[in-house]
Design a protein around this motif. Structure first.
Motif, PDB file in Angstrom:
ATOM      1  N   GLY A   1      26.918  36.805 -10.162  1.00 41.21           N
ATOM      2  CA  GLY A   1      26.187  36.282 -10.028  1.00 41.21           C
ATOM      3  C   GLY A   1      26.950  36.232  -8.116  1.00 41.21           C
ATOM      4  O   GLY A   1      26.575  36.415  -6.872  1.00 41.21           O
ATOM      5  N   LEU A   2      28.623  36.631  -8.629  1.00 37.25           N
ATOM      6  CA  LEU A   2      28.750  37.303  -7.468  1.00 37.25           C
ATOM      7  C   LEU A   2      28.460  39.017  -6.931  1.00 37.25           C
ATOM      8  O   LEU A   2      28.178  39.482  -7.444  1.00 37.25           O
ATOM      9  CB  LEU A   2      31.114  37.427  -7.430  1.00 37.25           C
ATOM     10  CG  LEU A   2      30.859  35.812  -8.082  1.00 37.25           C
ATOM     11  CD1 LEU A   2      32.516  36.556  -8.721  1.00 37.25           C
ATOM     12  CD2 LEU A   2      31.378  34.941  -6.890  1.00 37.25           C
ATOM     13  N   GLU A   3      29.016  39.021  -5.073  1.00 41.23           N
ATOM     14  CA  GLU A   3      28.371  40.294  -5.456  1.00 41.23           C
ATOM     15  C   GLU A   3      29.938  40.910  -4.012  1.00 41.23           C
ATOM     16  O   GLU A   3      30.262  39.976  -3.519  1.00 41.23           O
ATOM     17  CB  GLU A   3      27.312  40.308  -4.192  1.00 41.23           C
ATOM     18  CG  GLU A   3      25.727  39.956  -4.712  1.00 41.23           C
ATOM     19  CD  GLU A   3      24.841  40.319  -4.170  1.00 41.23           C
ATOM     20  OE1 GLU A   3      24.129  39.993  -4.252  1.00 41.23           O
ATOM     21  OE2 GLU A   3      24.534  39.727  -2.766  1.00 41.23           O
ATOM     22  N   VAL A   4      29.505  42.078  -4.062  1.00 47.77           N
ATOM     23  CA  VAL A   4      31.169  42.360  -3.489  1.00 47.77           C
ATOM     24  C   VAL A   4      29.983  43.637  -1.646  1.00 47.77           C
ATOM     25  O   VAL A   4      29.212  43.817  -2.157  1.00 47.77           O
ATOM     26  CB  VAL A   4      32.112  43.591  -3.521  1.00 47.77           C
ATOM     27  CG1 VAL A   4      32.950  42.417  -4.421  1.00 47.77           C
ATOM     28  CG2 VAL A   4      31.138  44.837  -4.864  1.00 47.77           C
ATOM     29  N   VAL A   5      31.078  43.482  -1.239  1.00 49.61           N
ATOM     30  CA  VAL A   5      30.466  43.793   0.521  1.00 49.61           C
ATOM     31  C   VAL A   5      31.517  46.107   0.157  1.00 49.61           C
ATOM     32  O   VAL A   5      32.095  46.509  -0.014  1.00 49.61           O
ATOM     33  CB  VAL A   5      30.836  44.196   1.736  1.00 49.61           C
ATOM     34  CG1 VAL A   5      30.377  45.109   2.911  1.00 49.61           C
ATOM     35  CG2 VAL A   5      30.234  42.029   1.697  1.00 49.61           C
ATOM     36  N   HIS A   6      29.953  46.965   0.192  1.00 56.00           N
ATOM     37  CA  HIS A   6      29.749  48.424  -0.080  1.00 56.00           C
ATOM     38  C   HIS A   6      31.537  48.326   1.445  1.00 56.00           C
ATOM     39  O   HIS A   6      30.472  48.730   3.019  1.00 56.00           O
ATOM     40  CB  HIS A   6      29.081  49.436   0.558  1.00 56.00           C
ATOM     41  CG  HIS A   6      29.075  50.998  -0.311  1.00 56.00           C
ATOM     42  ND1 HIS A   6      29.501  51.363   1.061  1.00 56.00           N
ATOM     43  CD2 HIS A   6      28.723  51.003  -0.930  1.00 56.00           C
ATOM     44  CE1 HIS A   6      29.763  52.284   0.457  1.00 56.00           C
ATOM     45  NE2 HIS A   6      28.716  52.401  -1.216  1.00 56.00           N
TER      46      HIS A   6
ATOM     47  N   PHE B   1      37.579  45.970  -3.152  1.00 56.22           N
ATOM     48  CA  PHE B   1      36.015  45.771  -2.536  1.00 56.22           C
ATOM     49  C   PHE B   1      36.088  44.293  -2.374  1.00 56.22           C
ATOM     50  O   PHE B   1      37.427  43.176  -2.409  1.00 56.22           O
ATOM     51  CB  PHE B   1      35.358  45.982  -3.840  1.00 56.22           C
ATOM     52  CG  PHE B   1      34.437  46.447  -4.022  1.00 56.22           C
ATOM     53  CD1 PHE B   1      33.424  47.505  -2.978  1.00 56.22           C
ATOM     54  CD2 PHE B   1      34.878  47.713  -4.837  1.00 56.22           C
ATOM     55  CE1 PHE B   1      32.562  48.206  -3.373  1.00 56.22           C
ATOM     56  CE2 PHE B   1      34.333  47.950  -5.597  1.00 56.22           C
ATOM     57  CZ  PHE B   1      33.141  49.152  -4.719  1.00 56.22           C
ATOM     58  N   ARG B   2      35.785  43.477  -1.324  1.00 60.33           N
ATOM     59  CA  ARG B   2      36.110  42.221  -0.669  1.00 60.33           C
ATOM     60  C   ARG B   2      34.624  41.470  -1.116  1.00 60.33           C
ATOM     61  O   ARG B   2      33.711  42.214  -0.692  1.00 60.33           O
ATOM     62  CB  ARG B   2      35.869  41.875   0.852  1.00 60.33           C
ATOM     63  CG  ARG B   2      35.398  41.046   1.447  1.00 60.33           C
ATOM     64  CD  ARG B   2      36.112  40.845   3.050  1.00 60.33           C
ATOM     65  NE  ARG B   2      34.851  42.343   3.814  1.00 60.33           N
ATOM     66  CZ  ARG B   2      33.716  41.713   4.419  1.00 60.33           C
ATOM     67  NH1 ARG B   2      33.715  39.996   3.717  1.00 60.33           N
ATOM     68  NH2 ARG B   2      32.776  43.161   4.957  1.00 60.33           N
ATOM     69  N   LEU B   3      34.815  40.492  -1.590  1.00 56.79           N
ATOM     70  CA  LEU B   3      33.731  39.553  -2.283  1.00 56.79           C
ATOM     71  C   LEU B   3      33.001  39.402  -0.541  1.00 56.79           C
ATOM     72  O   LEU B   3      33.125  38.766   0.201  1.00 56.79           O
ATOM     73  CB  LEU B   3      34.168  38.258  -2.300  1.00 56.79           C
ATOM     74  CG  LEU B   3      34.383  38.866  -4.018  1.00 56.79           C
ATOM     75  CD1 LEU B   3      35.520  37.297  -4.690  1.00 56.79           C
ATOM     76  CD2 LEU B   3      33.491  38.711  -5.173  1.00 56.79           C
ATOM     77  N   ALA B   4      31.614  39.340  -1.318  1.00 53.66           N
ATOM     78  CA  ALA B   4      30.423  39.038  -0.061  1.00 53.66           C
ATOM     79  C   ALA B   4      30.675  38.125   0.627  1.00 53.66           C
ATOM     80  O   ALA B   4      31.216  36.353  -0.751  1.00 53.66           O
ATOM     81  CB  ALA B   4      29.251  39.257  -0.514  1.00 53.66           C
ATOM     82  N   GLY B   5      31.197  37.281   1.548  1.00 52.25           N
ATOM     83  CA  GLY B   5      31.081  36.472   2.091  1.00 52.25           C
ATOM     84  C   GLY B   5      32.279  35.388   2.159  1.00 52.25           C
ATOM     85  O   GLY B   5      32.943  34.630   3.199  1.00 52.25           O
ATOM     86  N   THR B   6      33.587  36.870   1.867  1.00 50.55           N
ATOM     87  CA  THR B   6      34.650  36.602   2.712  1.00 50.55           C
ATOM     88  C   THR B   6      34.489  37.298   4.127  1.00 50.55           C
ATOM     89  O   THR B   6      34.508  38.210   4.051  1.00 50.55           O
ATOM     90  CB  THR B   6      35.708  36.863   1.674  1.00 50.55           C
ATOM     91  OG1 THR B   6      35.348  37.755   1.161  1.00 50.55           O
ATOM     92  CG2 THR B   6      35.795  36.434   0.557  1.00 50.55           C
ATOM     93  N   PRO B   7      36.095  36.506   4.621  1.00 53.30           N
ATOM     94  CA  PRO B   7      36.117  37.381   5.965  1.00 53.30           C
ATOM     95  C   PRO B   7      36.627  38.810   6.302  1.00 53.30           C
ATOM     96  O   PRO B   7      37.125  39.135   4.747  1.00 53.30           O
ATOM     97  CB  PRO B   7      36.567  36.307   7.132  1.00 53.30           C
ATOM     98  CG  PRO B   7      37.476  36.040   6.485  1.00 53.30           C
ATOM     99  CD  PRO B   7      36.038  35.770   5.247  1.00 53.30           C
ATOM    100  N   PRO B   8      36.160  39.484   6.752  1.00 55.19           N
ATOM    101  CA  PRO B   8      36.175  40.849   6.711  1.00 55.19           C
ATOM    102  C   PRO B   8      37.848  41.519   7.395  1.00 55.19           C
ATOM    103  O   PRO B   8      37.988  40.530   8.388  1.00 55.19           O
ATOM    104  CB  PRO B   8      35.395  41.821   7.708  1.00 55.19           C
ATOM    105  CG  PRO B   8      34.687  41.189   8.242  1.00 55.19           C
ATOM    106  CD  PRO B   8      34.661  39.518   7.221  1.00 55.19           C
ATOM    107  N   GLY B   9      38.493  42.429   7.189  1.00 54.66           N
ATOM    108  CA  GLY B   9      39.655  42.529   7.773  1.00 54.66           C
ATOM    109  C   GLY B   9      40.856  41.583   6.625  1.00 54.66           C
ATOM    110  O   GLY B   9      40.363  40.615   5.528  1.00 54.66           O
ATOM    111  N   GLY B  10      42.047  41.935   7.341  1.00 51.56           N
ATOM    112  CA  GLY B  10      43.137  40.723   6.740  1.00 51.56           C
ATOM    113  C   GLY B  10      43.293  41.849   5.718  1.00 51.56           C
ATOM    114  O   GLY B  10      43.221  42.931   5.323  1.00 51.56           O
ATOM    115  N   ALA B  11      44.566  40.824   4.675  1.00 51.72           N
ATOM    116  CA  ALA B  11      44.770  41.106   3.744  1.00 51.72           C
ATOM    117  C   ALA B  11      44.109  41.340   2.659  1.00 51.72           C
ATOM    118  O   ALA B  11      44.142  41.315   1.029  1.00 51.72           O
ATOM    119  CB  ALA B  11      45.763  41.088   3.168  1.00 51.72           C
ATOM    120  N   SER B  12      42.243  41.247   2.533  1.00 49.24           N
ATOM    121  CA  SER B  12      41.701  40.387   1.731  1.00 49.24           C
ATOM    122  C   SER B  12      41.156  42.643   0.903  1.00 49.24           C
ATOM    123  O   SER B  12      40.764  42.780   0.718  1.00 49.24           O
ATOM    124  CB  SER B  12      40.204  39.826   1.920  1.00 49.24           C
ATOM    125  OG  SER B  12      38.930  39.742   0.970  1.00 49.24           O
ATOM    126  N   CYS B  13      41.757  40.912  -0.871  1.00 46.44           N
ATOM    127  CA  CYS B  13      41.546  42.536  -2.177  1.00 46.44           C
ATOM    128  C   CYS B  13      41.503  41.997  -3.458  1.00 46.44           C
ATOM    129  O   CYS B  13      41.646  41.330  -3.615  1.00 46.44           O
ATOM    130  CB  CYS B  13      42.958  43.080  -2.293  1.00 46.44           C
ATOM    131  SG  CYS B  13      42.450  44.214  -3.393  1.00 46.44           S
TER     132      CYS B  13
END
Length: 840
Positions: free
Chosen positions: A311-316, A234-246
Motif C-alpha cells: 500500500g506504500l508508494e515511492v516517488v520516481h 527512493f523517497r516514500l510518497a508523503g515524505t518531504p523531498p530533499g534532505g537525507a531522506s532515503c
C-alpha cells in the motif's frame, strides 16, 4: 628370478624400504629447487574410494617425476576432519565424533599406504586436533585484531527440530535435509570475515592464474560478480523531498531503464517490510510464507514469484508526480545487495513474470532502433539498444543513457555511480559441536573479547552428549563458563564453531611449515609456497579455492606472508563413474550384489531381476562404489594406479570396469617379462635407440602437462618396440629406460625389476633419463607428389633432399609419368621435405 611379478610381496617390500629410507621426507633446508605437489585433502568418511585413488595417483606421478628430475619435493597428506557427518554418526551410531573420525583416519591412512603413494607422512595433520585448530584460533584472533572479523545479525536457515543453522544446500524443498522440518528464516548474530574487502583483488588476481583451467577462473569471476551501476534512494510518497531522506535504497546495473520502472520490490527481511508486518497481519503471514520457501538463489529464481502490496508508494526520482507501488517479494534477498530493487518488467525476465502475475504496467524503454519504440512487449527484452519513451534519454544508446542517469543522480545528490560485487562477506559461524571453537568470550559488560593467546587452544570438551537436538556445547555444564579477560567478571564462551572451509583455507601453509609455537614460520613456508600443482575436484572450484585465496591475501595484508596467491597451478580431474543398479523394490544395489547373465542383471542373493541404470559418479547413496582394497589384494597397487591413468584424459570422467583393471594387470606382467628376459647381445639398434629417446621426451612432456593417458600411450609404444627387437646393447638400455619411465606410475614393479636386473640403489633415487633432441628428428620423410594440384603419389625420401633431388625423385615415379603422358612438365614447385607439385 620369477616368471610372474608378485605384487603381494613386492608392494609391501618396497613400501617398507621407502619408509625406512625416508625417501619422501621433504627437507626445507635443501638447496635443490623446491616443488610442492598437493591434492585436496580428504574428509575421513570411513574408507577411501576410487575417486580418491585417481586423485592421489595423479599427484603421486607428478611428485615422483619431479623428484627424479632433481627437485626437493613436498607431497604431504592430512585430513579435513571436522564437519557435520561426524555429528550425524554420533547421533546415529552412539559414538563420539572424535572416536569415529580418528578410527576412520587410521583406516584410510592404511589404505592410502597400500597404494604406495610418495607422501611425506611426517607432516600429516588432522584439522580436528588441537595442535592444528589451536593455531587456527590464533590466526582468527590476528584477523580480528586487523579488523577483518566482525559480528552482525544476519538471516539464516533455521531447522527448528535439529535446532541448528543449515547451509543452503541442506534445505530441500524448504525443509531440513535430515529432520524434514519446515525451515525458518531467522536472524541470528553471526561471525563474519570481511572477504568483500578483497573482492577487487580476488577478481583481478584471476588474470595471473594462467595455469588454472579457464572454466574455474570464470566460475570464480561470476561468483565474485563485479558490476557497475547506480546506487540511489527512493523517497516514500508523503515524505518531504530533499534532505537525507532515503527510505528504500536500491542498486541497478541498468539505470538506462529507469523510466520503465513500474514497481519497487523489497525483501521479506527488509526493515520496511518488517515495519509493515508489525501492523498488518496479512503482511506478516506473507513474510512467514516467503521465508519458508527456497533459500538458494537458484531455488528463488525458479520458484513462483510471489508478492504482497504494502500500500506504500515511492516517488520516481525523475518525475515527482509519478508513483511506484512498493511490494514485498519472495525473490528479493535481504542479504544480497540492498535488499530492494526496482522492477522493469519489459527488460527483465523475473520482473516480467511478476508484473504479469499482479497486472502491473509493462513499459518498453529500450528498443533495437527508434522505429520499434511502439512495438508491444511479448517477452522480456534484456539486450541493450536505444532508449525510447524515456524523456531526455530518448535516442541514446544504453551505455550513454546509463552514464547520463548516473551523472544526473550524482548532480542531484540522490544517487551515485558505484561498483558492486555479488560476493557477500563470509559467514563462518556454525551452531554445532564438531568444529573449531571460535576463540571469543562474551561479557555483558565488555562485549565480545578475544581469548588471550596464552589460553589457546580453546579445546573442545570430550564429555558431551548427542541425546538432544542442537549444539551440545550450549548444554555443557562448565565448559562455557569463564571469567572475562578484561574485567574479570563472569562471562561465557562462544559456542559457535567455525565453518570447516576455514580449516581448509590454510592447511597447505601448515603442511609447508610446522613449528610448535606458531601456525607457521614465514621464511620456511615461503620456500615452498605457492603450491606448484594443486589437484582436486571441480566441485571445489568456487568456495574452497576462493576462501583459500582470501585467507592467503588476508595473511599477506597483516604481514604474516609475503604472497597473495596460494596455488600457482590447478588441475581439476574427472570423476570415477560406475553403472547403478536397482532391485525390484527400487532400493539401490552395489556392484558386488549383482551378476550378469547374458544381457540381464540378477540379484546374487535372491536371483531376482535387477534394473541397470545410468553410469554415474560413484556415491555411497547409490551404492555404485568400488572398494579399492579387494582390487589391490587381487591385482596389486600398480595395476590399480595404471588403470587410473590409462583409460581416459585425466580431466574427463573415468568409467570403472573390470576389463580395464585386468588389462592394466596384464601390462604390468608384460613389463616384468621384458625386464626378466635375457637381453645378451652386442651392437646397437639405431631404430630402437631413436624410439627410446622419443619415449623419454614424450613421457616427460605428457607428465609435465598432466596428460597421463598420453604418457601411458608412449610407454605402450616403447614396450611394443622392445618386445619386437632382437637382443642388443640397445635393447638392454631400452628396458632400463622403460623401468625408469614406468617408475612414477608403477613404482613397485619398477623397483622390483630394477633390483632383479642388478640396478644400483633404488629406482626411486635414479635421475630421470635424458634424451637427445637430435634423435627426435625423423631421418625419413614422406613427400606428397601432386600433378596439377591432385595427389598422385607419396614417396619416402631422406630428410633434407635438395630441390633438384626432390624433383628428380618425383619425376621418376611411374604414377607421375603416367599422368604426364610422356610430356615434360611446365613447372615444378618443391616444398622441402613435404611436397612436390608438378604443373603439366
Amino acid at each position: 628370478m620369477t616368471e610372474r611379478f608378485d605384487p603381494g610381496q613386492a608392494d609391501a617390500r618396497w613400501q617398507a624400504r621407502w619408509e625406512e629410507a625416508a625417501s619422501f621426507r621433504a627437507d626445507s633446508g635443501s638447496a635443490k629447487p623446491k616443488s610442492y605437489v598437493l591434492e585436496m585433502f580428504p574428509y575421513p568418511s570411513g574408507r577411501i574410494h576410487m575417486g580418491h585413488v585417481r586423485n592421489y595417483t595423479m599427484g603421486d606421478v607428478l611428485a615422483r617425476y619431479r623428484r627424479m628430475q632433481g627437485h626437493e619435493v613436498l607431497h604431504p597428506m592430512g585430513w579435513d576432519a571436522f564437519g557435520m557427518p561426524a555429528e550425524n554418526a554420533a547421533m546415529e551410531k552412539k559414538v563420539h565424533p572424535g572416536a569415529w573420525t580418528r578410527e576412520n583416519i587410521a583406516t584410510m591412512r592404511a589404505q592410502l599406504k597400500r597404494l604406495g603413494f610418495a607422501l611425506d607422512w611426517s607432516r600429516e595433520l588432522a584439522t580436528c586436533e588441537p595442535d592444528y585448530y589451536g593455531h587456527e584460533q590464533a590466526l582468527f584472533l590476528d584477523l580480528m585484531a586487523a579488523g577483518l572479523v566482525f559480528r552482525k545479525e544476519s538471516e539464516v536457515n533455521w531447522d527448528p527440530v535439529d535446532m541448528t543453522v543449515l547451509a543452503n544446500e541442506q534445505v530441500i524443498d524448504g525443509k531440513g535435509w535430515r529432520s524434514g522440518a519446515q525451515v525458518e528464516r531467522r536472524k541470528l548474530s553471526q561471525w563474519f570475515l570481511k572477504i568483500t574487502d578483497f573482492a577487487e583483488e580476488l577478481l583481478d588476481g584471476l588474470k595471473g592464474l594462467d595455469q588454472w583451467p579457464d572454466k574455474v577462473r570464470l566460475m570464480q569471476e561470476n561468483w565474485i560478480g563485479r558490476s557497475k551501476g547506480l546506487q540511489f534512494c527512493f523517497r516514500l510518497a508523503g515524505t518531504p523531498p530533499g534532505g537525507a531522506s532515503c527510505d528504500i535504497e536500491v542498486f541497478t546495473t541498468r539505470p538506462d531503464t529507469i523510466f520503465g520502472a513500474s514497481f519497487v520490490a523489497i525483501a521479506p527481511g527488509h526493515p520496511l517490510a518488517e515495519a509493515v508486518a508489525a501492523g498488518n497481519s496479512e503482511a506478516a503471514a506473507f513474510i512467514t510464507k516467503a521465508r519458508a520457501g527456497g533459500t538458494t538463489e537458484a531455488e528463488i529464481e525458479t520458484a513462483e514469484k510471489l508478492g504482497f502490496d504494502t500500500g506504500l508508494e515511492v516517488v520516481h526520482p525523475f518525475d515527482s508526480q509519478r508513483r511506484l507501488p512498493v511490494w514485498i517479494a519472495n525473490f528479493v534477498l535481504s542479504d544480497y545487495g540492498t535488499g530492494a530493487l526496482f522492477g522493469v518488467p519489459a527488460h527483465d525476465a523475473r520482473d516480467f513474470d511478476f508484473a504479469n502475475k499482479y497486472h502491473l504496467p509493462i513499459r518498453r524503454v529500450v528498443a533495437a532502433d527508434a522505429g520499434q519504440a511502439d512495438q508491444p512487449i511479448m517477452e522480456p527484452e534484456t539486450a541493450p539498444g536505444i532508449a525510447v519513451h524515456s524523456d531526455f534519454l530518448d535516442g541514446m544508446t544504453s551505455e550513454a543513457a546509463k552514464a547520463e542517469v548516473i551523472r544526473r543522480a550524482e548532480t542531484g545528490g540522490w544517487g551515485k555511480g558505484v561498483t558492486q560485487y555479488r560476493l557477500r562477506d563470509w559467514g563462518v559461524s556454525r551452531q554445532r559441536y564438531w568444529g573449531t571453537p571460535i576463540p571469543v568470550i562474551h561479557c555483558d559488560k565488555c562485549g565480545p573479547v578475544g581469548v588471550p593467546r596464552d589460553q589457546l587452544p580453546v579445546v573442545l570438551p570430550e564429555d558431551v552428549a548427542f541425546d538432544q537436538p542442537g549444539n551440545p556445547l550450549d548444554r555443557h555444564p562448565s565448559w562455557g563458563k569463564v571469567d572475562c579477560p578484561n574485567c574479570g567478571g563472569a562471562a561465557r564462551r562462544e559456542t559457535d564453531t567455525l565453518d570447516t572451509f576455514v580449516d581448509s583455507s590454510w592447511y597447505f601453509i601448515r603442511f609447508a611449515s610446522q613449528p610448535d609455537g606458531a601456525p607457521f614460520d614465514r621464511a620456511e613456508a615461503e620456500q615452498w609456497l605457492p603450491v606448484g600443482q594443486y589437484i582436486g575436484g571441480v566441485e571445489h572450484a568456487i568456495l574452497h579455492l576462493l576462501y583459500a585465496r582470501f585467507w592467503t591475501r588476508a595473511l599477506e595484508r597483516i604481514g604474516k606472508l609475503g604472497l597473495a596467491e596460494p596455488f600457482k597451478g590447478l588441475f581439476t580431474q574427472g570423476m570415477v563413474t560406475h553403472e547403478t543398479y536397482r532391485a525390484g523394490d527400487g532400493s539401490w544395489l552395489s556392484p558386488g550384489e549383482v551378476r550378469r547373465e547374458g544381457d540381464d542383471w540378477i540379484h546374487v542373493e535372491s536371483g531376482s531381476p535387477v534394473t541397470a541404470g545410468r553410469i554415474e559418479k560413484m556415491s555411497k547413496s547409490k551404492k555404485n562404489t568400488v572398494d579399492p582394497e579387494p582390487i589391490v589384494d587381487r591385482y596389486g597397487a600398480d595395476a590399480v594406479r595404471w588403470f587410473m591413468l590409462s583409460d581416459s584424459p585425466p580431466e574427463r570422467d573415468l568409467e570403472w570396469s573390470e576389463a580395464g583393471i585386468e588389462g592394466a594387470a596384464r601390462f604390468v606382467q608384460r613389463v616384468w617379462r621384458l625386464a626378466m628376459a635375457e637381453a645378451n647381445g652386442d651392437g646397437a639398434d639405431d631404430a630402437l635407440d631413436r624410439k627410446r629417446h622419443r619415449a623419454i621426451a614424450a613421457v616427460g612432456e605428457a607428465i609435465d602437462g598432466l596428460q597421463f593417458n598420453k604418457a601411458v600411450a608412449a610407454l605402450y609404444e616403447l614396450t611394443n618396440a622392445v618386445e619386437k627387437s632382437a637382443p642388443s646393447a640397445s635393447r638392454s638400455e631400452a628396458i632400463d629406460t622403460l623401468l625408469k619411465l614406468v617408475a612414477p606410475m608403477a613404482p613397485h614393479l619398477a623397483e622390483q625389476a630394477w633390483a632383479e636386473r642388478g640396478g644400483a640403489g633404488m629406482i626411486v633415487d635414479q635421475p630421470w633419463p635424458a634424451h637427445d633432441p637430435a634423435m627426435l628428428v625423423d631421418e625419413q620423410v614422406t613427400l606428397a607428389v601432386q600433378v596439377n594440384g591432385k595427389l598422385r603419389d607419396t614417396l619416402s625420401a631422406p630428410r633434407g633432399l635438395s630441390r633438384e633431388e626432390a624433383e628428380a625423385l618425383a619425376l621418376a615415379s611411374d604414377k607421375v609419368r603416367a599422368h604426364l603422358g610422356g610430356g615434360a612438365p611446365r613447372k615444378v614447385i618443391v616444398v622441402p621435405d613435404r611436397l612436390v607439385n608438378i604443373v603439366a
